[in-house]
Write a protein that holds these residues in place. Structure first.
Motif, PDB file in Angstrom:
ATOM      1  N   SER A   7       5.428  -1.222  14.130  1.00  0.00           N
ATOM      2  CA  SER A   7       6.456  -2.267  13.393  1.00  0.00           C
ATOM      3  C   SER A   7       5.862  -3.598  13.121  1.00  0.00           C
ATOM      4  N   THR A   8       6.873  -4.252  12.237  1.00  0.00           N
ATOM      5  CA  THR A   8       6.446  -5.551  11.628  1.00  0.00           C
ATOM      6  C   THR A   8       7.150  -6.407  11.817  1.00  0.00           C
ATOM      7  N   THR A   9       6.816  -7.932  12.024  1.00  0.00           N
ATOM      8  CA  THR A   9       7.972  -8.964  11.891  1.00  0.00           C
ATOM      9  C   THR A   9       7.228  -9.867  10.875  1.00  0.00           C
ATOM     10  N   THR A  10       8.285 -10.529   9.892  1.00  0.00           N
ATOM     11  CA  THR A  10       7.516 -11.353   9.009  1.00  0.00           C
ATOM     12  C   THR A  10       8.120 -12.813   8.995  1.00  0.00           C
ATOM     13  N   HIS A  11       7.421 -13.729   9.151  1.00  0.00           N
ATOM     14  CA  HIS A  11       7.845 -14.949   9.229  1.00  0.00           C
ATOM     15  C   HIS A  11       7.297 -15.968   7.920  1.00  0.00           C
ATOM     16  N   PHE A  12       8.133 -16.376   7.023  1.00  0.00           N
ATOM     17  CA  PHE A  12       7.658 -17.014   5.967  1.00  0.00           C
ATOM     18  C   PHE A  12       7.441 -18.696   6.350  1.00  0.00           C
ATOM     19  N   GLN A  13       6.466 -19.292   6.010  1.00  0.00           N
ATOM     20  CA  GLN A  13       6.068 -20.568   6.029  1.00  0.00           C
ATOM     21  C   GLN A  13       7.054 -21.293   5.089  1.00  0.00           C
ATOM     22  N   LEU A  14       7.968 -22.461   5.719  1.00  0.00           N
ATOM     23  CA  LEU A  14       8.609 -23.274   4.792  1.00  0.00           C
ATOM     24  C   LEU A  14       8.077 -24.592   4.546  1.00  0.00           C
ATOM     25  N   LYS A  15       7.229 -25.211   5.362  1.00  0.00           N
ATOM     26  CA  LYS A  15       6.587 -26.374   5.224  1.00  0.00           C
ATOM     27  C   LYS A  15       5.560 -26.683   6.179  1.00  0.00           C
ATOM     28  N   LYS A  16       4.074 -27.050   5.762  1.00  0.00           N
ATOM     29  CA  LYS A  16       2.936 -27.128   6.346  1.00  0.00           C
ATOM     30  C   LYS A  16       3.083 -28.459   6.964  1.00  0.00           C
ATOM     31  N   TYR A  17       2.934 -28.816   8.384  1.00  0.00           N
ATOM     32  CA  TYR A  17       2.940 -30.180   8.652  1.00  0.00           C
ATOM     33  C   TYR A  17       1.313 -30.383   9.189  1.00  0.00           C
ATOM     34  N   LYS A  18       0.717 -29.645   9.691  1.00  0.00           N
ATOM     35  CA  LYS A  18      -0.759 -29.609  10.028  1.00  0.00           C
ATOM     36  C   LYS A  18      -1.453 -28.165  10.135  1.00  0.00           C
ATOM     37  N   HIS A  19      -2.800 -28.297   9.418  1.00  0.00           N
ATOM     38  CA  HIS A  19      -3.501 -27.040   9.323  1.00  0.00           C
ATOM     39  C   HIS A  19      -5.110 -27.688   9.510  1.00  0.00           C
ATOM     40  N   ASP A  20      -5.578 -26.683  10.407  1.00  0.00           N
ATOM     41  CA  ASP A  20      -7.136 -26.764  10.732  1.00  0.00           C
ATOM     42  C   ASP A  20      -7.435 -28.168  10.935  1.00  0.00           C
ATOM     43  N   GLY A  21      -6.404 -28.986  12.041  1.00  0.00           N
ATOM     44  CA  GLY A  21      -6.386 -30.395  12.438  1.00  0.00           C
ATOM     45  C   GLY A  21      -6.223 -31.470  11.421  1.00  0.00           C
TER      46      GLY A  21
ATOM     47  N   MET B 165     -25.718 -16.028  21.015  1.00  0.00           N
ATOM     48  CA  MET B 165     -26.697 -17.063  20.680  1.00  0.00           C
ATOM     49  C   MET B 165     -26.372 -18.387  21.347  1.00  0.00           C
ATOM     50  N   LYS B 166     -27.422 -18.779  21.855  1.00  0.00           N
ATOM     51  CA  LYS B 166     -27.156 -20.221  22.666  1.00  0.00           C
ATOM     52  C   LYS B 166     -27.822 -21.224  21.808  1.00  0.00           C
ATOM     53  N   LEU B 167     -26.705 -22.317  21.782  1.00  0.00           N
ATOM     54  CA  LEU B 167     -26.956 -23.622  20.972  1.00  0.00           C
ATOM     55  C   LEU B 167     -27.434 -24.846  21.836  1.00  0.00           C
ATOM     56  N   ASN B 168     -28.291 -25.515  21.491  1.00  0.00           N
ATOM     57  CA  ASN B 168     -28.274 -26.700  22.212  1.00  0.00           C
ATOM     58  C   ASN B 168     -27.346 -27.826  21.966  1.00  0.00           C
ATOM     59  N   GLU B 169     -27.372 -28.779  22.751  1.00  0.00           N
ATOM     60  CA  GLU B 169     -26.186 -29.659  22.603  1.00  0.00           C
ATOM     61  C   GLU B 169     -26.236 -30.489  21.211  1.00  0.00           C
ATOM     62  N   LYS B 170     -27.252 -30.828  20.607  1.00  0.00           N
ATOM     63  CA  LYS B 170     -27.651 -31.243  19.370  1.00  0.00           C
ATOM     64  C   LYS B 170     -26.980 -30.375  17.883  1.00  0.00           C
ATOM     65  N   GLU B 171     -27.364 -29.119  18.176  1.00  0.00           N
ATOM     66  CA  GLU B 171     -26.671 -28.104  17.260  1.00  0.00           C
ATOM     67  C   GLU B 171     -25.190 -27.969  17.445  1.00  0.00           C
ATOM     68  N   VAL B 172     -24.809 -28.091  18.585  1.00  0.00           N
ATOM     69  CA  VAL B 172     -23.227 -27.993  18.523  1.00  0.00           C
ATOM     70  C   VAL B 172     -22.460 -29.387  17.927  1.00  0.00           C
ATOM     71  N   GLU B 173     -23.328 -30.530  18.372  1.00  0.00           N
ATOM     72  CA  GLU B 173     -23.144 -31.696  17.841  1.00  0.00           C
ATOM     73  C   GLU B 173     -22.991 -31.804  15.973  1.00  0.00           C
ATOM     74  N   ILE B 174     -24.110 -31.065  15.517  1.00  0.00           N
ATOM     75  CA  ILE B 174     -23.912 -30.851  14.002  1.00  0.00           C
ATOM     76  C   ILE B 174     -22.750 -29.930  13.560  1.00  0.00           C
ATOM     77  N   LEU B 175     -22.427 -28.927  14.295  1.00  0.00           N
ATOM     78  CA  LEU B 175     -21.398 -28.037  13.883  1.00  0.00           C
ATOM     79  C   LEU B 175     -20.269 -28.983  14.039  1.00  0.00           C
ATOM     80  N   GLU B 176     -19.829 -29.771  14.967  1.00  0.00           N
ATOM     81  CA  GLU B 176     -18.743 -30.459  15.240  1.00  0.00           C
ATOM     82  C   GLU B 176     -18.280 -31.426  14.015  1.00  0.00           C
ATOM     83  N   ILE B 177     -19.751 -32.009  13.601  1.00  0.00           N
ATOM     84  CA  ILE B 177     -19.534 -32.930  12.519  1.00  0.00           C
ATOM     85  C   ILE B 177     -18.978 -32.386  11.353  1.00  0.00           C
ATOM     86  N   LEU B 178     -19.712 -31.047  11.087  1.00  0.00           N
ATOM     87  CA  LEU B 178     -19.471 -30.253   9.734  1.00  0.00           C
ATOM     88  C   LEU B 178     -18.029 -29.815   9.592  1.00  0.00           C
ATOM     89  N   GLN B 179     -17.665 -29.281  10.949  1.00  0.00           N
ATOM     90  CA  GLN B 179     -16.433 -28.703  11.039  1.00  0.00           C
ATOM     91  C   GLN B 179     -15.315 -29.854  10.783  1.00  0.00           C
TER      92      GLN B 179
END
Length: 166
Positions: free
Chosen positions: A136-150, A1-15
């Motif tokens: 195999s697996t390696t597990t890392h537990f979160q101890l403290k959250k500093y930044k998430h989704d910006g 899907m190709k979006l125009n500049e204004k559609e991308v701008e709307i998405l960035e604002i909502l994000q």
């Protein structure tokens, strides 16, 4: 899907903040309110906009005891379906909040949420590591959250004391 500049701008604002009304977005983009509303509706229908979410800092809740772990998983991909089949089996578990195909030593990055470290340990040992393709697996537990989704979760407390010098 190709979006125009204004559609991308709307998405960035909502994000950045999904609470903006169509009228506010229209002012920001220079589009008509109906055009913004129609664009948002179309992007939702086409699953470009997948979901709206609220970020909560659960660490500020006195009675919250939840635990988040990031699990690196090495798998053997299956002929014809690659990693998709095992990724689907993993993301169907209720404990799993996200699954990503990764480059590097491990193939999948799995985020798991539970009430305790023991609950997550049981998930890994009884459900995840028992899957046929999981090597195999390696597990890392979160101890403290500093930044998430910006969004920054911690802020330095301002020292309001009066400076006293001799």
């Amino acid at each position: 899907m190709k979006l125009n500049e204004k559609e991308v701008e709307i998405l960035e604002i909502l994000q950045k903040d999904a609470r903006f009304e169509a009228a506010d977005i229209a002012k920001m983009t220079g589009l008509a309110v109906t055009e913004v509303a129609d664009t948002i509706r179309r992007l939702e229908e086409e699953k470009v906009i997948v979901h709206y979410a609220t970020l909560v800092d659960w660490a500020k809740m006195d009675n919250f005891t939840g635990v988040t772990a990031m699990i690196d998983v090495k798998v053997t991909p299956k002929r014809g379906v690659g990693f998709d089949e095992v990724a689907e089996r993993i993301y169907r578990f209720k404990e799993v909040s996200s699954v990503y195909l990764m480059s590097g030593v491990y193939d999948l990055s799995v985020t798991v949420e539970g009430k305790s470290m023991n609950e997550i340990a049981r998930f890994v040992s009884e459900k995840l590591s028992t899957l046929d393709s999981v090597v195999s697996t390696t597990t890392h537990f979160q101890l403290k959250k500093y930044k998430h989704d910006g969004m920054i979760y911690t802020s330095k407390q301002q020292d309001n004391r009066i400076v006293v010098s001799p």
